[in-house]
Design a protein around this motif. Structure first.
Motif, PDB file in Angstrom:
ATOM      1  N   PHE A 173     -11.626   4.023   7.296  1.00  0.00           N
ATOM      2  CA  PHE A 173     -11.307   2.976   6.330  1.00  0.00           C
ATOM      3  C   PHE A 173     -10.972   1.690   7.078  1.00  0.00           C
ATOM      4  CE2 PHE A 173     -10.255   6.983   4.177  1.00  0.00           C
ATOM      5  CZ  PHE A 173     -11.028   6.860   3.031  1.00  0.00           C
ATOM      6  N   THR A 174     -11.386   0.574   6.521  1.00  0.00           N
ATOM      7  CA  THR A 174     -11.102  -0.718   7.147  1.00  0.00           C
ATOM      8  C   THR A 174      -9.642  -1.088   6.958  1.00  0.00           C
ATOM      9  OG1 THR A 174     -11.584  -1.984   5.141  1.00  0.00           O
ATOM     10  CG2 THR A 174     -13.463  -1.447   6.590  1.00  0.00           C
ATOM     11  N   ASP A 175      -9.208  -2.107   7.665  1.00  0.00           N
ATOM     12  CA  ASP A 175      -7.836  -2.601   7.502  1.00  0.00           C
ATOM     13  C   ASP A 175      -7.598  -3.050   6.065  1.00  0.00           C
ATOM     14  OD1 ASP A 175      -7.356  -2.095  10.157  1.00  0.00           O
ATOM     15  OD2 ASP A 175      -7.626  -4.174  10.808  1.00  0.00           O
ATOM     16  N   ASP A 176      -8.596  -3.697   5.468  1.00  0.00           N
ATOM     17  CA  ASP A 176      -8.446  -4.150   4.078  1.00  0.00           C
ATOM     18  C   ASP A 176      -8.312  -2.974   3.125  1.00  0.00           C
ATOM     19  OD1 ASP A 176      -8.532  -6.799   4.817  1.00  0.00           O
ATOM     20  OD2 ASP A 176     -10.655  -7.073   4.307  1.00  0.00           O
ATOM     21  N   GLU A 177      -9.074  -1.918   3.362  1.00  0.00           N
ATOM     22  CA  GLU A 177      -8.987  -0.738   2.493  1.00  0.00           C
ATOM     23  C   GLU A 177      -7.652  -0.038   2.649  1.00  0.00           C
ATOM     24  OE1 GLU A 177     -13.810   0.164   2.509  1.00  0.00           O
ATOM     25  OE2 GLU A 177     -12.480   1.099   3.988  1.00  0.00           O
ATOM     26  N   GLN A 178      -7.146   0.050   3.864  1.00  0.00           N
ATOM     27  CA  GLN A 178      -5.823   0.645   4.069  1.00  0.00           C
ATOM     28  C   GLN A 178      -4.742  -0.217   3.414  1.00  0.00           C
ATOM     29  OE1 GLN A 178      -5.133   3.520   4.965  1.00  0.00           O
ATOM     30  NE2 GLN A 178      -6.433   4.299   6.595  1.00  0.00           N
ATOM     31  N   ALA A 179      -4.904  -1.533   3.476  1.00  0.00           N
ATOM     32  CA  ALA A 179      -3.935  -2.422   2.829  1.00  0.00           C
ATOM     33  C   ALA A 179      -3.978  -2.245   1.310  1.00  0.00           C
ATOM     34  CB  ALA A 179      -4.228  -3.867   3.206  1.00  0.00           C
ATOM     35  N   PHE A 180      -5.182  -2.073   0.759  1.00  0.00           N
ATOM     36  CA  PHE A 180      -5.349  -1.823  -0.673  1.00  0.00           C
ATOM     37  C   PHE A 180      -4.604  -0.545  -1.054  1.00  0.00           C
ATOM     38  CE2 PHE A 180      -7.396  -0.352  -4.507  1.00  0.00           C
ATOM     39  CZ  PHE A 180      -7.815  -1.496  -5.179  1.00  0.00           C
ATOM     40  N   ALA A 181      -4.807   0.519  -0.258  1.00  0.00           N
ATOM     41  CA  ALA A 181      -4.155   1.800  -0.538  1.00  0.00           C
ATOM     42  C   ALA A 181      -2.637   1.666  -0.467  1.00  0.00           C
ATOM     43  CB  ALA A 181      -4.642   2.858   0.444  1.00  0.00           C
ATOM     44  N   ARG A 182      -2.146   0.980   0.550  1.00  0.00           N
ATOM     45  CA  ARG A 182      -0.687   0.816   0.679  1.00  0.00           C
ATOM     46  C   ARG A 182      -0.111   0.000  -0.469  1.00  0.00           C
ATOM     47  NH1 ARG A 182      -2.167   0.424   6.204  1.00  0.00           N
ATOM     48  NH2 ARG A 182      -2.216  -1.862   6.071  1.00  0.00           N
ATOM     49  N   ALA A 183      -0.871  -0.969  -0.959  1.00  0.00           N
ATOM     50  CA  ALA A 183      -0.397  -1.759  -2.101  1.00  0.00           C
ATOM     51  C   ALA A 183      -0.306  -0.873  -3.352  1.00  0.00           C
ATOM     52  CB  ALA A 183      -1.331  -2.941  -2.344  1.00  0.00           C
ATOM     53  N   CYS A 184      -1.273   0.017  -3.536  1.00  0.00           N
ATOM     54  CA  CYS A 184      -1.207   0.966  -4.661  1.00  0.00           C
ATOM     55  C   CYS A 184       0.026   1.853  -4.525  1.00  0.00           C
ATOM     56  CB  CYS A 184      -2.463   1.829  -4.701  1.00  0.00           C
ATOM     57  SG  CYS A 184      -3.977   0.976  -5.204  1.00  0.00           S
ATOM     58  N   GLN A 185       0.270   2.349  -3.326  1.00  0.00           N
ATOM     59  CA  GLN A 185       1.434   3.204  -3.089  1.00  0.00           C
ATOM     60  C   GLN A 185       2.733   2.452  -3.352  1.00  0.00           C
ATOM     61  OE1 GLN A 185       0.059   4.033   0.836  1.00  0.00           O
ATOM     62  NE2 GLN A 185      -0.623   6.119   0.355  1.00  0.00           N
ATOM     63  N   ARG A 186       2.771   1.188  -2.955  1.00  0.00           N
ATOM     64  CA  ARG A 186       3.973   0.384  -3.187  1.00  0.00           C
ATOM     65  C   ARG A 186       4.222   0.230  -4.684  1.00  0.00           C
ATOM     66  NH1 ARG A 186       2.775  -2.982   0.277  1.00  0.00           N
ATOM     67  NH2 ARG A 186       1.669  -4.557  -0.949  1.00  0.00           N
ATOM     68  N   GLU A 187       3.156  -0.021  -5.445  1.00  0.00           N
ATOM     69  CA  GLU A 187       3.283  -0.158  -6.898  1.00  0.00           C
ATOM     70  C   GLU A 187       3.748   1.147  -7.543  1.00  0.00           C
ATOM     71  OE1 GLU A 187       2.563  -2.820  -9.144  1.00  0.00           O
ATOM     72  OE2 GLU A 187       2.687  -4.051  -7.333  1.00  0.00           O
ATOM     73  N   MET A 188       3.342   2.272  -6.967  1.00  0.00           N
ATOM     74  CA  MET A 188       3.693   3.585  -7.530  1.00  0.00           C
ATOM     75  C   MET A 188       5.012   4.122  -6.997  1.00  0.00           C
ATOM     76  SD  MET A 188       1.335   4.588  -9.716  1.00  0.00           S
ATOM     77  CE  MET A 188       1.230   6.376  -9.759  1.00  0.00           C
ATOM     78  N   GLY A 189       5.598   3.432  -6.041  1.00  0.00           N
ATOM     79  CA  GLY A 189       6.896   3.846  -5.521  1.00  0.00           C
ATOM     80  C   GLY A 189       6.857   5.053  -4.612  1.00  0.00           C
ATOM     81  N   VAL A 190       5.745   5.217  -3.873  1.00  0.00           N
ATOM     82  CA  VAL A 190       5.630   6.321  -2.922  1.00  0.00           C
ATOM     83  C   VAL A 190       5.481   5.739  -1.528  1.00  0.00           C
ATOM     84  CG1 VAL A 190       4.574   7.801  -4.659  1.00  0.00           C
ATOM     85  CG2 VAL A 190       3.106   6.484  -3.127  1.00  0.00           C
ATOM     86  N   PRO A 191       5.689   6.536  -0.468  1.00  0.00           N
ATOM     87  CA  PRO A 191       5.575   6.011   0.894  1.00  0.00           C
ATOM     88  C   PRO A 191       4.238   5.339   1.141  1.00  0.00           C
ATOM     89  CG  PRO A 191       6.561   8.186   0.931  1.00  0.00           C
ATOM     90  CD  PRO A 191       6.140   7.945  -0.478  1.00  0.00           C
ATOM     91  N   GLU A 192       4.256   4.207   1.820  1.00  0.00           N
ATOM     92  CA  GLU A 192       3.052   3.409   2.052  1.00  0.00           C
ATOM     93  C   GLU A 192       2.301   3.934   3.277  1.00  0.00           C
ATOM     94  OE1 GLU A 192       3.875  -0.814   1.894  1.00  0.00           O
ATOM     95  OE2 GLU A 192       5.492  -0.473   0.445  1.00  0.00           O
ATOM     96  N   ALA A 193       1.704   5.107   3.108  1.00  0.00           N
ATOM     97  CA  ALA A 193       1.016   5.786   4.211  1.00  0.00           C
ATOM     98  C   ALA A 193      -0.470   5.491   4.252  1.00  0.00           C
ATOM     99  CB  ALA A 193       1.235   7.294   4.090  1.00  0.00           C
ATOM    100  N   GLY A 194      -1.009   4.786   3.251  1.00  0.00           N
ATOM    101  CA  GLY A 194      -2.420   4.447   3.237  1.00  0.00           C
ATOM    102  C   GLY A 194      -3.313   5.625   2.912  1.00  0.00           C
ATOM    103  N   MET A 195      -4.539   5.566   3.432  1.00  0.00           N
ATOM    104  CA  MET A 195      -5.537   6.614   3.205  1.00  0.00           C
ATOM    105  C   MET A 195      -5.531   7.610   4.360  1.00  0.00           C
ATOM    106  SD  MET A 195      -7.054   5.797   0.308  1.00  0.00           S
ATOM    107  CE  MET A 195      -8.415   6.956   0.388  1.00  0.00           C
TER     108      MET A 195
END
Length: 536
Positions: free
Chosen positions: A381-403
């Motif tokens: 996954f690219t840096d942008d895709e990992q950032a997208f995943a971490r932003a989703c995790q932040r919105e959901m209130g779970v650890p920002e571990a990415g993909m």
């Protein structure tokens, strides 16, 4: 089995991640929760080097050729995933979605053998054959969406172009694209080396509610396959010996007598009181049922006004257990509770099991072969895709571990409480299924981030990677008699010799939730090209 898997992952975490789409929002697929952000560190030799790979984990030779074949049909795969994502449709109403799959299949030279298959208007069977005889391999795309999960391809909860009412919160746009894409790529592989055989694509409508696979299985439409293969969205890549539960969907209807609740309540007999007593009876069962049993329900009808004694109430209950035999005993007890509640309230109960499925039988040779192909496909996954995943995790209130970027170790024997209409397929033919990461770690299926990721490059990568795995495994099944034999022997050992008995009631010819539009005379323009039937 211990509470800790050899991989170091918590057993509960893995079980919660193995719903494979479950049977549905309606049936309550468990939430995916990962206790760890990644698979554990790879073991190393004493000198610090990685150990030599085991023979059974080395990538098969077909993987590279499958990658080239998928690249050749890349545009078709992405069209399916993106267009189905952009036009989400609920179960049993996937009019546009099933046409998208058929369009791409027919353009690639597949023949549509059946539409409206087994009484499901948006189900289909499509085939391509080469040579005489040869194996028959089945692919199982799904394409229905879920209510309330429409979302833009953004890392926040915001309506998409079609609003928030419907969205692919279980990743079926990607699942379908990977399965149909795998079939398209396998055709190219077979043409390149002249392999004889038949590729069959089953349009598996309505997986989230009253899945078409169950109706197709009742009609024996999988029986001539050598194997069926599929995949599902997950927060990680994984395959193994995973068994899912059998389930029944049940409606309990109570009929009473109306009356004025203030002036003359004694003239009435409350159907709502019967439904409430039924719910209490279910709670009284819980202490005494098997640990594998599950029961969950909602009240669908409970009266219209508090000053009118309700003469009708309805409960929708789902029951699950490890197999059909145990589930039969559980369902019988539930029916007895319904009758008792009616007797106690001087009402009348109707008890209807309107849909169900078998437990999912794993197939170890297929699971291990799919696992080898999984290991051959990079998870990047690219840096942008990992950032997208971490932003989703932040919105959901779970650890920002990415993909996740590493597959789990092969999953040994595990039984989960979730269910799938894939179970009936697995009782007719050797069936292989695997998971692939299209969801941020710690995020569950049936949530808006699944929709969001499925509409951008994370979802595109999932569709393409899984098409490669499915095409390569399909080619190996076409060309390797030993693999087919091993899969069949494992199937027979697990399945036994008992005849297949469909869980559908004999008089159930169409899903309970089928929209009346589909059963008009054919004059309705929207559905004019849809016919209902089985392959001729």
């Amino acid at each position: 089995m211990t509470d800790r898997l050899h991989s170091g992952l918590d057993r509960r975490s893995v079980l919660g991640s193995l719903g494979l789409g479950g049977a549905m929002a309606a049936v309550g697929t468990p939430t995916i929760v990962l206790a760890q952000a990644e698979a554990p560190p790879m073991p190393r030799e004493d000198d610090g080097t990685l150990p030599k790979p085991r023979e059974d984990t080395l990538p098969p030779a077909s993987s590279g050729a499958a990658a080239e074949a998928v690249e050749a049909v890349r545009d078709a795969i992405l069209r399916i995933s993106r267009e189905v994502w952009a036009t989400p449709e609920l179960s049993l109403a996937e009019v546009k979605s099933h046409r998208i799959h058929l369009r791409e299949l027919e353009a690639a030279g597949f023949t549509t053998k059946s539409r409206g298959t087994s009484g499901i208007p948006t189900a289909f069977i499509s085939e391509w054959s080469q040579g005489s005889g040869g194996p028959i391999i089945g692919y199982l795309p799904e394409y229905d969406a879920l209510p309330g999960l429409g979302n833009a391809a953004e890392p926040r909860q915001t309506p998409g172009a079609t609003g928030a009412e419907v969205g692919h919160g279980c990743g079926h746009n990607m699942l379908g694209a990977g399965c149909t894409g795998g079939a398209l790529a396998l055709k190219r592989l077979m043409q390149a080396d002249g392999t004889p055989g038949t590729i069959r694509v089953y349009g598996c409508a309505a997986e989230e509610t009253e899945g078409a696979k169950v109706y197709m299985a009742r009609d024996g439409l999988f029986e001539d396959l050598d194997a069926a293969i599929a995949w599902h969205s997950a927060p990680f890549a994984g395959a193994g010996n995973v068994r899912l539960a059998a389930f029944n969907q049940i409606q309990v209807r109570f009929h009473g007598r109306t009356g004025h609740a203030g002036s003359a309540p004694w003239e009435g007999r409350s159907a709502l009181k019967a439904a409430e007593m039924f719910g209490v009876g279910i709670q009284m069962m819980r202490e005494h049922i098997l640990p594998t049993s599950r029961m969950h329900y909602i009240y669908q009808a409970a009266g219209v006004a508090p000053n009118i004694v309700p003469d009708f109430a309805q409960v929708w209950i789902v029951a699950r257990d490890a197999d059909r035999e145990k589930l039969g005993a559980l369902s019988k007890w539930i029916g007895e509770v319904a009758e008792a509640a009616a007797m106690a309230t001087q009402t009348r109960a109707e008890f209807e099991i309107f849909f169900g499925s078998h437990d999912l039988l794993p197939n170890e040779p297929l699971a291990r072969h799919l696992y080898r192909h999984m290991l051959a496909v990079p998870i990047e996954f690219t840096d942008d895709e990992q950032a997208f995943a971490r932003a989703c995790q932040r919105e959901m209130g779970v650890p920002e571990a990415g993909m996740s970027t590493r597959p789990l170790p092969f999953i040994e024997d595990v039984s989960a409480g979730a269910s799938s209409d894939l179970g009936d397929v697995s009782y007719q033919v050797p069936t292989g299924v695997f998971a692939w990461p299209t969801i941020p770690l710690g995020i569950g299926l049936h949530t808006w981030p699944v929709t969001a990721c499925g509409g951008m490059s994370i979802g595109d990568k999932g569709s393409l990677a899984t098409a490669r795995i499915l095409a390569a495994c399909g080619h190996d099944l076409m060309t390797d008699a030993g693999l087919r034999k091993a899969a069949r022997e494992d199937f027979r050992a697990r399945r036994g010799d008992a005849p297949f008995v469909s869980p559908l009631p004999k008089d159930r010819t169409a899903p309970l939730g089928l929209d009346p539009h589909f059963i008009k005379t054919g004059d309705d323009e929207l559905f004019a090209d849809i016919t209902v039937g089985t392959p001729g």
